[in-house]
Design a protein around this motif. Sequence first.
Motif: not given
Length: 360
Positions: A38-47, A134-138, A170-174
């Motif tokens: 798992a990693n932090l995350g990513t938006p689906d686009g930059y719009d 991803m922790r945030y996004g998809n 780490s904690a929020t991913a868990n």
Amino acid sequence: MPDAPYSQPDITPGQGRLAHAPADHPKVKAPKIGVLVANLGTPDGYDYWSMRRYLNEFLSDKRVVDISDWLWQPLLQLVILTKRPFASGANYKLIWNHEKNESPLLTITKDQTAKISDALQAAYGGEVLVDFSMRYGNPSTESKVKAMVAAGCEKILFFPLYPHYAGATSATANDAFFAALMKEKRQPAARIVPEYFDHPKYIEALAGSVERAYAAMPQKPDVLVASYHGMPIRYLMEGDPYHCQCAKTTRLLRERLGWDKDAIDTTFQSVFGREEWLKPYTVEHVAELAKQGKKNIAVVAPAFSADCIETLEEINGEICEAFEHAGGETFTYIPCLNDDAAHIDALVTIIRENLAGWVK
């Protein structure tokens, strides 16, 4: 053939049904072990709307911003999320992988996962299933846990790709992983891979990246700046070990390289809000180095397992500019370990150590 990780149920081949079960019994998957990185995350686009959804999820996490909702949410929804998606979207556009229409973090995480999967496939065969979330996004952690359970994973090893432990990483991913397990009718057994900031193979991979970068430079930098993601000093006072682990990584890296104590500086970046954060701040420190006459520096980001907005845009943009505006001449960013062979070997080693007892 690799040894089976544990005893297999008596399933009728091709039918997905227990050999002695009645005909109307639900189909049963052959048991597998899941490895979910798992990693932090990513938006689906930059719009605007993609950025707003992503930032809303990220900045609404109490592990990230621990302010009471009655105070924080009106400010977030009515002020911050009205303006910030435009600025953040512009920054993401600068680094976006336009060919694949995804963020660099997503591209790199996919590559890392594929190489980890190949290594574990060679070691254990098809009994170990590897995927990422991803922790945030998809793709969300919940969706990937659900998919692993549906695929027959009766045991899941969850691996947050953060070398250093922090409540906001780490904690929020868990938290997200545990929350996903709460929704499963048949919960798999679960393990969490702990932080690996001092693992010998991680330090070796980090040192190797620095040595290769230095060997390619026409002039050796005056100093190497190890820039870590920052956090409020208050978190350290409340018991978060992140600061101490970052300091130890710098020391171990320096010792492995055989350098003097003043050859590497530890700094912190990505300050947010008015609260005092861990110091020195990278953006201020590099400017001070230039004023001191250290015109040639290199920056490495040991806390990031993959290049992302904080490294590709913040370090190569804001931090580099601060150095140059203060009189600096040569600024070199040493990329994250990403899918480098030594890094993948380190991650696979850590995974195999944490699978002990589940596989042979």
